[in-house]
Write a protein that holds these residues in place. Structure first.
Motif, short mmCIF file in Angstrom:
data_model
loop_
_atom_site.label_atom_id
_atom_site.label_comp_id
_atom_site.label_asym_id
_atom_site.label_seq_id
_atom_site.Cartn_x
_atom_site.Cartn_y
_atom_site.Cartn_z
N ALA A 114 -2.62 -18.55 -1.07
CA ALA A 114 -1.21 -18.91 -0.84
C ALA A 114 -1.00 -19.45 0.57
O ALA A 114 -1.69 -19.06 1.52
CB ALA A 114 -0.32 -17.68 -1.05
N GLU A 164 4.46 -18.84 1.87
CA GLU A 164 4.69 -18.35 0.52
C GLU A 164 4.79 -16.83 0.50
O GLU A 164 4.11 -16.14 1.24
CB GLU A 164 3.53 -18.75 -0.41
N GLU A 174 7.47 -15.53 -10.70
CA GLU A 174 7.38 -16.84 -11.37
C GLU A 174 6.22 -17.66 -10.82
O GLU A 174 5.47 -18.27 -11.57
CB GLU A 174 8.68 -17.64 -11.16
N SER A 175 6.08 -17.64 -9.50
CA SER A 175 5.01 -18.41 -8.85
C SER A 175 3.64 -17.89 -9.29
O SER A 175 2.75 -18.68 -9.62
CB SER A 175 5.16 -18.33 -7.33
N ARG A 229 2.96 -18.85 -12.92
CA ARG A 229 2.66 -20.29 -13.01
C ARG A 229 1.21 -20.56 -12.59
O ARG A 229 0.49 -21.32 -13.23
CB ARG A 229 3.63 -21.06 -12.11
N GLN A 230 0.77 -19.91 -11.51
CA GLN A 230 -0.59 -20.11 -11.03
C GLN A 230 -1.62 -19.48 -11.99
O GLN A 230 -2.71 -20.03 -12.17
CB GLN A 230 -0.74 -19.56 -9.62
#
Length: 157
Positions: free
Chosen positions: A75, A79, A20-21, A24-25
């Motif tokens: 990151a 993270e 997901e991260s 999103r990025q």
């Protein structure tokens, strides 16, 4: 440097959140993610995160992997990131995307943020899969228009 997540044959919350991260990025960098999903290889029992974008065809896969690598390198130390060898990039002619498009019928198709598995979709056997999204509008018009409203929305920041 960020911590790479450890892949097992079981799908974990850590994998879900790291994917997901990254998506999103990628969205924030205008990477044109049209489909994104984790797929379990039935023989090797290994997971790969697949990112589908037209930029893979127009700019080349190497350029797209570099985009992902730049995100990983930026990151925070706390993270979790996905190693490049656990990621597959594809243009919009991806066989799984085509198989799912062939199998979508009617208003009941709930595609996006779903776990799919032990199923044959559009003639392709899926051992296990976590689907983040399929952007039917961007992927083409070969899908019934009623399913467009069921496409998963972009991940919120």
């Amino acid at each position: 440097m960020a911590k790479e997540i450890f892949m097992t044959q079981w799908f974990s919350d850590e994998m879900l959140l790291a994917g997901e991260s990254l998506i999103r990025q990628l969205d924030a960098s205008d990477a044109k993610v049209q489909a994104a999903f984790w797929l379990l290889d039935a023989e090797d029992k290994t997971w790969k995160l697949t990112i589908v974008s037209p930029l893979v065809e127009s700019e080349g896969p190497r350029s797209y992997y570099k985009r992902i690598n730049d995100i990983n390198e930026s990151a925070r130390p706390d993270e979790k990131v996905i190693a490049l060898h656990d990621i597959s990039v594809s243009d919009t002619n991806n066989r799984i995307v085509k198989a799912i498009k062939r199998s979508v019928l009617g208003d009941d198709a709930m595609l996006g943020n779903n776990r799919l598995g032990r199923n044959t979709l559009g003639g392709v056997y899926i051992e296990d899969m976590y689907l983040y999204r399929m952007d039917w509008v961007l992927l083409g018009n070969n899908v019934p228009s009623a399913t467009t409203k069921n496409a998963a929305p972009p991940l919120s920041p």
